[in-house]
Design a protein around this motif. Structure first.
Motif, PDB file in Angstrom:
ATOM      1  N   THR A 160      17.169 -18.964  42.253  1.00 49.77           N
ATOM      2  CA  THR A 160      16.542 -19.724  41.166  1.00 49.77           C
ATOM      3  C   THR A 160      16.029 -21.068  41.692  1.00 49.77           C
ATOM      4  O   THR A 160      16.447 -21.555  42.742  1.00 49.77           O
ATOM      5  CB  THR A 160      17.545 -19.967  40.022  1.00 49.77           C
ATOM      6  N   GLN A 176      16.339 -18.878  35.148  1.00 49.70           N
ATOM      7  CA  GLN A 176      16.310 -17.475  34.758  1.00 49.70           C
ATOM      8  C   GLN A 176      15.603 -16.660  35.841  1.00 49.70           C
ATOM      9  O   GLN A 176      14.852 -17.201  36.667  1.00 49.70           O
ATOM     10  CB  GLN A 176      15.623 -17.277  33.402  1.00 49.70           C
ATOM     11  N   VAL A 177      15.867 -15.349  35.831  1.00 44.89           N
ATOM     12  CA  VAL A 177      15.251 -14.417  36.778  1.00 44.89           C
ATOM     13  C   VAL A 177      14.704 -13.251  35.970  1.00 44.89           C
ATOM     14  O   VAL A 177      15.401 -12.682  35.114  1.00 44.89           O
ATOM     15  CB  VAL A 177      16.285 -13.914  37.823  1.00 44.89           C
ATOM     16  N   ILE A 181      17.050 -12.847  44.815  1.00 45.53           N
ATOM     17  CA  ILE A 181      16.174 -14.007  44.677  1.00 45.53           C
ATOM     18  C   ILE A 181      17.028 -15.224  44.377  1.00 45.53           C
ATOM     19  O   ILE A 181      18.183 -15.088  43.950  1.00 45.53           O
ATOM     20  CB  ILE A 181      15.139 -13.765  43.551  1.00 45.53           C
ATOM     21  N   CYS A 231      12.249  -8.756  41.631  1.00 43.93           N
ATOM     22  CA  CYS A 231      12.833 -10.007  41.140  1.00 43.93           C
ATOM     23  C   CYS A 231      11.762 -11.098  41.123  1.00 43.93           C
ATOM     24  O   CYS A 231      10.969 -11.200  42.073  1.00 43.93           O
ATOM     25  CB  CYS A 231      13.995 -10.468  42.023  1.00 43.93           C
ATOM     26  N   CYS A 232      11.770 -11.944  40.067  1.00 46.16           N
ATOM     27  CA  CYS A 232      10.802 -13.043  39.954  1.00 46.16           C
ATOM     28  C   CYS A 232      11.500 -14.227  39.290  1.00 46.16           C
ATOM     29  O   CYS A 232      12.344 -14.040  38.407  1.00 46.16           O
ATOM     30  CB  CYS A 232       9.596 -12.596  39.120  1.00 46.16           C
ATOM     31  N   ASN A 233      11.159 -15.479  39.720  1.00 47.14           N
ATOM     32  CA  ASN A 233      11.786 -16.675  39.145  1.00 47.14           C
ATOM     33  C   ASN A 233      10.748 -17.721  38.749  1.00 47.14           C
ATOM     34  O   ASN A 233      10.824 -18.883  39.100  1.00 47.14           O
ATOM     35  CB  ASN A 233      12.782 -17.278  40.145  1.00 47.14           C
ATOM     36  N   THR A 289      26.066 -13.556  41.025  1.00 46.06           N
ATOM     37  CA  THR A 289      25.425 -14.845  41.302  1.00 46.06           C
ATOM     38  C   THR A 289      26.323 -15.690  42.174  1.00 46.06           C
ATOM     39  O   THR A 289      27.551 -15.637  42.057  1.00 46.06           O
ATOM     40  CB  THR A 289      25.137 -15.602  39.994  1.00 46.06           C
TER      41      THR A 289
END
Length: 949
Positions: A777, A701-702, A775, A694-696, A724
């Motif tokens: 946001t 958005q992810v 993750i 996972c990256c933000n 979410t």
């Protein structure tokens, strides 16, 4: 004239001096520092309200003035005041439903500010019971009740008058209720001579109090007995009952037909000694001295009685299946409605019984459908309306008939003799006296006779190897029955087989039985073969039998058809007809090659392949091992041995993207089975050990990314699931999609700021191999705070409050406040996130300020909410107006007042309740400067206050 001019000149000088002093005071008040308080903030309590709490308590509440007093004083009517330190107070120990005047004052040291008095009234209470309770105008169906008002200071709204009555001369009752504001009420619709109980209760706004209860009785009325009824009690008695009139008579007179009357002192009477089923007229009268009130006569009839038993009981026309019965009518006065004739029978020659019943008005009846030689018992009973009387019982027996034919059960031949066993006829039809047994050989016939209780006979003197026929006949009293069906047999003797053994035929692995035979005398007979087997690999049982013809051989043998491998067989041989003389042996058939196992399932895992199967349908022996065979498209092969009874194997180290073909074999003590039907499986690719990432990097958005274990092949599709949770609103949602197998990344768009995202990915049909990541946001600036408004304001303060922004977009750290005057920020403050209210101090009167409030989170300051505040203006001074009015009025009084003011201004200004002001101040000492302004301000106000007085 000159004198008056001088006076006027002096007056102008004095007025000019006073105006100058007053102007200086106003300028000083205007130039005071903004942070100083003004005694004009003092005042009386605001919005005083008085509310009733109970019948003895009032709640007093109010709003405080701008400046909090030292305490409040509450006084009720002319009572001394009570000090209170809150803005509400409960006055207790008051009188109910009483109006009080309540005064509340603010206390500032020696100063008191009194609010306008407020009236309050305590609640009403339920009243006590009304006083006394009297009845008047009592008649046989009504009366008037009256009462006195209770001693009670609250207002009586109305009265409830409820009553109930029950007559003292019969079972009757009723009730009623009225509401009135008067002290009297009419009780109507009563019955004569009825006990009346009345409850009177007063009511206030609090409800009804306890009632006053009183009672009386309505007047009686003479009359005839009411509701006379005559009921039959028995065949010789009638019950007469009635309701009394409202006034009880001295007695009642009861007369039956023309008989003399009987005096009765109750309301019921039983007339006894009457004739059964007789109709009578009954009269009842009320006796009041010489006055008689008679009710209309009522008819009654005594009950019918049960009749006696019919006289005599005779039978006629008796046959083997019917008879006729007759009887005489009993001596009885009541009407005989009919007769019941019931009978039961049971045969005297077997377990059989039955019954029947007829109803007739005649004195005779026919009893049909009875079997021969049956005992018949008959009951005849007469009936009236009261029911059936006791019966007359009699009995008889139907006649016998000739019996049916016996049945020969079995004939057992012996050497020179035969045993014959038979059963009685199905229809014996009487008592069997004897049986005749007939022996027939060709044209020769002989017979023997036995008693009727004997059912077996041994016939001797028969010739071997000859055929004999036998038949049996039964006899009863009417004569001989028919002959039984003939049964034949041959008289002979036999020798059983000998030296019986079992072994396995090596040529075909079947079990075989051997025996030695001897030639029988006569006739030539068969061998009877019986065998059974227990299959040792399935616990199935087998059995069968065969007949083998006799052959002129010394040794004979037998093999069962379709012999089953690995089965325990027991085989027996005997001469047909003599199975009780059989000889047996046992043997286990050898094991054989089993059927192929049934390959059931192939389960693909990341680095292994699980194979499962079920055992062969036909094991044909003791299974001891399985063998799993496999090969793949790369040319690799292998075998895995698996010990029975395990039916599962894991092929480890399989290669991803390869197609594997698998078969299974089973083994017994004989040999390996053939291979099972083959099954294939593809070792699909899978998500690498690094899993889902996972990256933000972008807001809202992810970015999700992953990789497969190898690049040599793709997967069909992926299942992606995510949920979410918006941290600042706790709003949750979830979603899932299917992604093509060629993808290695996916972006979740349109997410809320500062939202926790939990995602899971798996290859389709491999839900148990999901990989997940989580993750949050990035935060964004919050929207403007909502509902910003002014709570209160004065000349120098203003209070505002607000609520949370619609979108926090992050974790709320706190609030940033700006106070702006003429586009210049004059005050800033940072508040904690829990604050939603703030008071600005040290403001200037009659000034417009701009207030701006922003929420701030991890992303910084959000959008502002703004509002304009206009502080309260300073009230105008009235000293000049007082001077002008004085000039226009009494001139000498104005001169004296102006002179007094002039003299007063020359006196050093020192408050009598505080020390003097030190003019030698250090400007940097803010506390000293503040104290000086406060004392000066108080001094100016005290001077104006004295001037107003």
């Amino acid at each position: 004239m000159l004198c008056w001019s001088r006076v006027l000149l002096l007056l102008c000088v004095l007025l000019l001096a006073a105006a100058t002093e007053d102007s200086e005071e106003q300028q000083k008040e205007h130039d005071e520092p903004e942070h100083l308080n003004d005694d004009d903030d003092r005042g009386a309590p605001q919005d005083v309200t008085v509310t009733a709490v109970s019948e003895s308590a009032l709640r007093v509440s109010w709003e405080p003035p701008s400046e909090d007093p030292d305490y409040y004083s509450i006084a009720v009517d002319t009572e001394p005041g009570v000090p209170v330190y809150n803005t509400s107070y409960i006055l207790e120990g008051l009188e109910s439903c009483t109006e009080y005047e309540v005064s509340v004052a603010s206390e500032y040291g020696h100063d008191e500010y009194l609010a306008e008095p407020v009236l309050g009234k305590t609640l009403d209470i339920v009243p006590p019971s009304p006083l006394s309770c009297l009845f008047d105008n009592i008649t046989s169906n009504a009366m008037v009740i009256s009462w006195d008002k209770p001693h009670f200071k609250c207002s009586i709204m109305n009265y409830s008058v409820s009553w109930s009555w029950n007559t003292l001369w019969k079972e009757a009752n009723g009730s009623g209720e009225v509401f009135t504001t008067e002290l009297t009420a009419n009780l109507t619709d009563l019955l004569p001579y009825a006990n009346v109980t009345a409850d009177v209760a007063a009511a206030t706004k609090a409800g009804f109090g306890l009632p006053t209860t009183c009672w009386n009785v309505t007047l009686q009325e003479r009359g005839a007995p009411q509701d006379v009824t005559v009921t039959a009690v028995s065949e010789s008695a009638l019950r007469v009952s009635w309701d009394p009139p409202s006034e009880d008579p001295d007695c009642y007179n009861i007369a039956v037909d023309t008989e003399p009357a009987v005096s009765v002192y109750n309301t019921s009477y039983i007339l006894e000694g009457l004739e059964p089923c007789t109709r009578l007229s009954v009269s009842v009268a009320s006796e009041y001295g010489n006055d008689e009130h008679m009710a209309p006569p009522v008819m009654g009839k005594t009950l019918d009685s049960l009749p006696p038993s019919p006289l005599s009981c005779l039978f006629d026309n008796i046959t083997s299946n019917a008879m006729v019965i007759s009887w005489d009518k009993p001596h009885f006065t009541c009407f005989i409605m009919n007769y019941s004739v019931s009978w039961s029978w049971n045969t005297l020659w077997k377990e059989a019984n039955g019954s029947g019943e007829v109803f007739t008005t005649e004195l005779t009846a026919k009893l049909p459908d009875i079997p021969p030689y049956a005992n018949v018992t008959v009951d005849v009973a007469a009936a009236t309306k009261a029911g059936f009387g006791l019966p007359t019982t009699c009995w008889n027996v139907t006649l016998q008939e000739k019996p049916g034919k016996p049945i020969i059960d079995v004939i057992t031949p012996y050497e020179g003799s035969a045993s014959i066993t038979w059963s009685p006829p199905e229809k014996i039809n009487g008592v069997i006296l004897n049986y005749d047994i007939f022996t027939i050989k060709g044209n020769t016939k002989s017979n023997q006779t036995v008693k009727g209780t004997v059912l077996m006979m041994m016939v001797e003197g028969l010739e071997p190897c000859k055929t004999y026929s036998f038949t049996v006949r039964a006899s009863t009293e009417p004569g001989h029955g028919p002959m039984s069906d003939a049964l034949s047999t041959i008289i002979y003797g036999n020798y059983p087989p000998s030296n019986v053994t079992c072994s396995v035929d090596e040529a075909n692995d079947n079990v075989e039985m051997f025996w030695e035979s001897s030639r029988p005398y006569c006739p030539v007979s068969n061998y009877s073969i019986n065998w059974n087997g227990t299959v040792l690999w399935s616990n199935q049982t087998l059995s069968d039998s065969e007949l083998l013809p006799w052959l002129n051989k010394t040794e004979r043998s037998f093999q069962p058809r379709d012999s089953v491998p690995y089965t325990y067989y027991t085989m027996c041989v005997s001469v047909w007809g003599h199975t009780n003389e059989s000889t047996c042996c046992s043997e286990v058939s050898p094991e054989s090659v089993p059927d192929a196992p049934v390959l059931q399932d192939l389960q693909v895992h990341r680095n292994s392949l699980t194979v499962s199967w079920i055992k062969p349908v036909k094991e044909n022996g003791k299974l001891d091992e399985y063998r799993v065979n496999w090969h793949n498209t790369n040319g690799s092969t292998g075998q895995d041995p698996v010990g029975a009874p395990i039916c599962e194997d894991v092929i480890k180290g399989v290669q991803v993207c390869e197609n594997y073909t698998v078969t299974v074999q089973a083994h017994t003590g004989a040999e390996w089975s053939s291979e099972s039907k083959l099954r294939t499986a593809v070792i699909t690719n899978y998500i690498s050990e690094s899993g889902l990432n996972c990256c933000n990097e972008e807001t809202r958005q992810v970015e999700l990314s992953w990789s497969l274990a190898t690049s040599e092949c793709l997967v069909s599709r992926y299942n992606l699931y995510w949920n979410t949770t918006v941290i600042w609103s706790q709003h949750t949602s979830s979603q899932n999609i299917t992604i093509a197998g060629s993808e290695t990344s996916h972006v979740l768009h349109d997410l809320e700021p500062y939202t926790k995202v939990f995602s899971c990915l798996n290859v389709v049909d491999k839900e148990d191999e999901s990989t997940c990541c989580s993750i949050t946001t990035q935060e964004e600036e919050a929207s403007a705070p909502k509902d910003l408004k002014v709570l209160s304001k004065t000349q120098h303060t203003a209070s505002v409050n607000w609520s949370l922004p619609e979108s926090l977009n992050g974790e709320l750290k706190g609030w940033h406040l700006n106070l702006t005057l003429d586009n210049e920020v004059i005050y800033e403050a940072n508040l904690s996130g829990s604050s939603t209210q703030y008071t600005f101090n040290n403001l200037q009167p009659s000034t417009e300020y701009n207030v701006s409030i922003r929420a701030y989170n991890g992303a910084g300051l959000g959008a502002p909410a703004e509002i304009i505040i206009n502080t309260v203006p300073t009230p105008p001074s009235h000293v000049g107006m007082i001077a002008g009015a004085s000039v226009g009025g009494v001139l000498i009084l104005v001169v004296l007042v102006a002179g007094g003011i002039f003299v007063f201004k020359k006196i050093p200004r020192k408050s009598p309740s505080s020390p003097g002001i030190n003019l030698e101040l250090d400007p940097s000492d803010k506390d000293a400067v503040l104290d000086m302004y406060q004392r000066q301000n108080r001094s100016y106000k005290e001077q104006r206050y004295m001037l107003k007085k």
